[in-house]
Structures are given as structure tokens and as C-alpha cells.
Design a protein around this motif. Structure first.
Motif, PDB file in Angstrom:
ATOM      1  N   GLN A 117     -22.739 100.411-139.776  1.00  0.00           N
ATOM      2  CA  GLN A 117     -23.954 100.125-139.009  1.00  0.00           C
ATOM      3  C   GLN A 117     -24.361 101.324-138.163  1.00  0.00           C
ATOM      4  O   GLN A 117     -25.545 101.649-138.059  1.00  0.00           O
ATOM      5  CB  GLN A 117     -23.730  98.892-138.136  1.00  0.00           C
ATOM      6  CG  GLN A 117     -23.542  97.608-138.918  1.00  0.00           C
ATOM      7  CD  GLN A 117     -23.237  96.416-138.035  1.00  0.00           C
ATOM      8  OE1 GLN A 117     -23.276  96.502-136.802  1.00  0.00           O
ATOM      9  NE2 GLN A 117     -22.906  95.293-138.649  1.00  0.00           N
ATOM     10  N   TRP A 118     -23.376 101.992-137.575  1.00  0.00           N
ATOM     11  CA  TRP A 118     -23.697 103.162-136.739  1.00  0.00           C
ATOM     12  C   TRP A 118     -24.279 104.287-137.571  1.00  0.00           C
ATOM     13  O   TRP A 118     -25.280 104.905-137.186  1.00  0.00           O
ATOM     14  CB  TRP A 118     -22.440 103.619-136.005  1.00  0.00           C
ATOM     15  CG  TRP A 118     -22.683 104.762-135.070  1.00  0.00           C
ATOM     16  CD1 TRP A 118     -23.291 104.698-133.839  1.00  0.00           C
ATOM     17  CD2 TRP A 118     -22.345 106.138-135.277  1.00  0.00           C
ATOM     18  NE1 TRP A 118     -23.350 105.945-133.273  1.00  0.00           N
ATOM     19  CE2 TRP A 118     -22.782 106.843-134.128  1.00  0.00           C
ATOM     20  CE3 TRP A 118     -21.718 106.815-136.301  1.00  0.00           C
ATOM     21  CZ2 TRP A 118     -22.597 108.218-133.998  1.00  0.00           C
ATOM     22  CZ3 TRP A 118     -21.532 108.185-136.176  1.00  0.00           C
ATOM     23  CH2 TRP A 118     -21.976 108.881-135.030  1.00  0.00           C
ATOM     24  N   LEU A 119     -23.678 104.563-138.718  1.00  0.00           N
ATOM     25  CA  LEU A 119     -24.186 105.624-139.575  1.00  0.00           C
ATOM     26  C   LEU A 119     -25.609 105.338-140.047  1.00  0.00           C
ATOM     27  O   LEU A 119     -26.407 106.255-140.246  1.00  0.00           O
ATOM     28  CB  LEU A 119     -23.272 105.814-140.783  1.00  0.00           C
ATOM     29  CG  LEU A 119     -21.897 106.444-140.513  1.00  0.00           C
ATOM     30  CD1 LEU A 119     -21.061 106.428-141.785  1.00  0.00           C
ATOM     31  CD2 LEU A 119     -22.050 107.863-139.977  1.00  0.00           C
ATOM     32  N   THR A 124     -10.750  96.764-127.886  1.00  0.00           N
ATOM     33  CA  THR A 124      -9.386  96.582-127.408  1.00  0.00           C
ATOM     34  C   THR A 124      -8.503  97.762-127.792  1.00  0.00           C
ATOM     35  O   THR A 124      -7.666  98.206-127.002  1.00  0.00           O
ATOM     36  CB  THR A 124      -8.787  95.283-127.977  1.00  0.00           C
ATOM     37  OG1 THR A 124      -9.572  94.168-127.539  1.00  0.00           O
ATOM     38  CG2 THR A 124      -7.358  95.099-127.509  1.00  0.00           C
ATOM     39  N   VAL A 125      -8.686  98.287-128.995  1.00  0.00           N
ATOM     40  CA  VAL A 125      -7.898  99.444-129.436  1.00  0.00           C
ATOM     41  C   VAL A 125      -8.201 100.653-128.550  1.00  0.00           C
ATOM     42  O   VAL A 125      -7.302 101.391-128.149  1.00  0.00           O
ATOM     43  CB  VAL A 125      -8.174  99.769-130.917  1.00  0.00           C
ATOM     44  CG1 VAL A 125      -7.517 101.093-131.316  1.00  0.00           C
ATOM     45  CG2 VAL A 125      -7.662  98.640-131.811  1.00  0.00           C
ATOM     46  N   VAL A 126      -9.466 100.849-128.236  1.00  0.00           N
ATOM     47  CA  VAL A 126      -9.842 101.950-127.334  1.00  0.00           C
ATOM     48  C   VAL A 126      -9.169 101.770-125.981  1.00  0.00           C
ATOM     49  O   VAL A 126      -8.616 102.717-125.413  1.00  0.00           O
ATOM     50  CB  VAL A 126     -11.371 102.025-127.170  1.00  0.00           C
ATOM     51  CG1 VAL A 126     -11.746 103.147-126.204  1.00  0.00           C
ATOM     52  CG2 VAL A 126     -12.039 102.253-128.521  1.00  0.00           C
ATOM     53  N   ALA A 127      -9.191 100.552-125.463  1.00  0.00           N
ATOM     54  CA  ALA A 127      -8.571 100.277-124.160  1.00  0.00           C
ATOM     55  C   ALA A 127      -7.068 100.528-124.198  1.00  0.00           C
ATOM     56  O   ALA A 127      -6.491 101.047-123.225  1.00  0.00           O
ATOM     57  CB  ALA A 127      -8.852  98.836-123.744  1.00  0.00           C
ATOM     58  N   VAL A 150     -15.469 109.874-132.171  1.00  0.00           N
ATOM     59  CA  VAL A 150     -14.605 108.842-132.740  1.00  0.00           C
ATOM     60  C   VAL A 150     -15.378 107.533-132.774  1.00  0.00           C
ATOM     61  O   VAL A 150     -15.896 107.088-131.741  1.00  0.00           O
ATOM     62  CB  VAL A 150     -13.317 108.647-131.916  1.00  0.00           C
ATOM     63  CG1 VAL A 150     -12.426 107.601-132.569  1.00  0.00           C
ATOM     64  CG2 VAL A 150     -12.570 109.957-131.754  1.00  0.00           C
ATOM     65  N   VAL A 151     -15.464 106.930-133.953  1.00  0.00           N
ATOM     66  CA  VAL A 151     -16.097 105.620-134.074  1.00  0.00           C
ATOM     67  C   VAL A 151     -15.004 104.591-134.331  1.00  0.00           C
ATOM     68  O   VAL A 151     -14.280 104.681-135.322  1.00  0.00           O
ATOM     69  CB  VAL A 151     -17.134 105.596-135.220  1.00  0.00           C
ATOM     70  CG1 VAL A 151     -17.720 104.187-135.370  1.00  0.00           C
ATOM     71  CG2 VAL A 151     -18.249 106.602-134.950  1.00  0.00           C
ATOM     72  N   VAL A 204     -16.327 108.659-127.656  1.00  0.00           N
ATOM     73  CA  VAL A 204     -15.959 107.450-128.398  1.00  0.00           C
ATOM     74  C   VAL A 204     -17.173 106.551-128.528  1.00  0.00           C
ATOM     75  O   VAL A 204     -17.862 106.253-127.541  1.00  0.00           O
ATOM     76  CB  VAL A 204     -14.816 106.700-127.700  1.00  0.00           C
ATOM     77  CG1 VAL A 204     -14.488 105.414-128.456  1.00  0.00           C
ATOM     78  CG2 VAL A 204     -13.571 107.578-127.609  1.00  0.00           C
ATOM     79  N   VAL A 205     -17.429 106.121-129.743  1.00  0.00           N
ATOM     80  CA  VAL A 205     -18.497 105.171-130.031  1.00  0.00           C
ATOM     81  C   VAL A 205     -17.837 103.880-130.495  1.00  0.00           C
ATOM     82  O   VAL A 205     -17.120 103.871-131.496  1.00  0.00           O
ATOM     83  CB  VAL A 205     -19.446 105.692-131.126  1.00  0.00           C
ATOM     84  CG1 VAL A 205     -20.514 104.645-131.446  1.00  0.00           C
ATOM     85  CG2 VAL A 205     -20.082 107.004-130.710  1.00  0.00           C
ATOM     86  N   VAL A 206     -18.042 102.799-129.764  1.00  0.00           N
ATOM     87  CA  VAL A 206     -17.496 101.503-130.164  1.00  0.00           C
ATOM     88  C   VAL A 206     -18.548 100.804-131.012  1.00  0.00           C
ATOM     89  O   VAL A 206     -19.551 100.294-130.508  1.00  0.00           O
ATOM     90  CB  VAL A 206     -17.115 100.654-128.935  1.00  0.00           C
ATOM     91  CG1 VAL A 206     -16.579  99.294-129.382  1.00  0.00           C
ATOM     92  CG2 VAL A 206     -16.075 101.377-128.086  1.00  0.00           C
TER      93      VAL A 206
END
Length: 215
Positions: free
Chosen positions: A120-122, A89-92, A83-84, A113-115
Motif C-alpha cells: 500500500q505504501w509503495l 508493536t515490532v517497532v516499539a 524502513v517499512v 521508519v514508516v509503519v
């Protein structure tokens, strides 16, 4: 209407509020999503996963209120779910206020989970997936953040395609139909099918499924 939490992020104000047992996410005063249904978000994942062989890898782009992730975790045949999500805050919140809506899915050992910003990550990872579920903003024609529009443009679609394994599926959620975007998917990824989910008000939610040719 109860404001549960209000935070200032790099992208502005993010508010989590509760109304009659349901939660809503509001970004800079603009409604993003709520927990009242989630039918089309589940359809997004279910349609993608149905096209994946056992042992597949799934990428979910956007955590939201967790309906997509909960649906993915319920699929025992997936080997890994990444999950990216750009907003920590949403993850928390999925360990507190939103945990019941995602079914505690973050605790599943297959979930990573990748924050990060998805684009940019891709651009910096070589990971590939059997299915990618894109649920960022409200789809190709209505993005709350201008930077997200790039994910639906030619270059962004090609970038997503580059991270699909042969025969992989790109599934995209949209708040409304977009003929131009469907044509872009078809020309960039492969044959496109459409799944509609009726909503209480307005146009149906749309899930586009584009399949990359196999090896």
C-alpha cells in the motif's frame, strides 16, 4: 521458554518470547524469526549496499529482529535508510526488548521508519531508492500471511521495480531457492545473482540480487 509479551494485532496474535538469551517472534502460532544468527539477513543488506554508490538511499522492507537495519547503519556511505514495517508493536520492541539486537539503530539520524503495509505504501509514494531489501515473511514460496504473497507476484515485483533508480538493486531474502521467482526477477527487473547462506538445519537461506539497467 519465557513469554516476554503477547499482543493481539490487526493480523492476529503476535508473541515475543525469550529462550537462553535469544528472542523469537511467533505470529498466530507460526515461527517467524529469532535472534540466534542473522547471517543471511546481514548478507541481504551487505550484498545490496555493495552495489550502491556513496550517498545512496536504501529501503528495508521488514524490520524483523533488526539484523538488516543494524547492518545498514554500519555502512557509513548510505545517506538515508527507510524502513517499512507493518506492525507498530515490532517497532516499539526495538526501543525495549530488541534494542540490543538492532544495536539501537533506530536512533541513527539517517533512519526513517514508516509503519505501513509495504504494498500500500509503495502504491502511494513516489520515493525511489538505489537499493531495496525485501525481507517479508519467509520469501516467495512460503508466506505466513496470504496478502504478502502479492509482493512476490508479477504485479508486486513490477511495483518494487518502479521504485528503483536507474541501475538500482532489488535484493530479496528467501528461506529456500525458488527458480520461478528468480526467473520473474530476471524478466521484470534485470540480471539476477544468488548468494547462499548455510543454516544449521534444512536448505540454505537465499538472497536474490536483481539489477535494473542504468540510465
Amino acid at each position: 521458554m519465557e513469554v516476554v509479551e503477547k499482543v493481539v494485532t490487526d493480523r492476529g496474535e503476535l508473541v515475543l518470547r525469550r529462550d537462553a538469551g535469544h528472542c523469537e517472534l511467533i505470529s498466530n502460532g507460526v515461527f517467524l524469526m529469532d535472534t540466534r544468527s542473522g547471517a543471511s539477513e546481514r548478507t541481504l543488506v551487505d550484498a545490496a549496499v555493495s552495489a550502491v554508490a556513496p550517498g545512496g538511499r536504501l529501503l528495508i522492507a521488514g524490520l524483523g529482529v533488526g539484523f538488516s537495519l543494524a547492518s545498514a547503519v554500519s555502512c557509513a556511505t548510505l545517506a538515508e535508510i527507510v524502513v517499512v514495517e507493518i506492525e507498530p508493536t515490532v517497532v516499539a520492541w526495538h526501543t525495549t526488548h530488541l534494542e540490543s539486537f538492532s544495536g539501537g539503530a533506530l536512533r541513527d539520524p539517517r533512519v526513517r521508519v514508516v509503519v505501513a503495509d509495504l504494498g500500500q505504501w509503495l502504491a502511494t509514494t513516489e520515493e525511489q531508492f538505489d537499493a531495496i531489501c525485501l525481507d517479508v515473511d519467509n520469501g516467495p514460496d512460503w508466506t505466513v500471511f496470504d496478502t504478502n504473497a502479492a509482493l512476490y507476484a508479477d504485479a508486486g515485483t513490477a511495483l518494487l521495480r518502479a521504485h528503483l533508480r536507474p541501475g538500482g538493486v532489488l535484493a530479496v531474502w528467501s528461506a529456500a531457492a525458488s527458480e520461478d521467482y528468480a526467473a520473474r526477477l530476471a524478466s521484470t527487473v534485470g540480471p539476477v545473482s544468488t548468494v547462499l547462506t548455510e543454516v544449521e538445519h534444512g536448505e540454505p537461506d537465499v538472497v536474490y540480487l536483481a539489477r535494473l539497467a542504468g540510465s
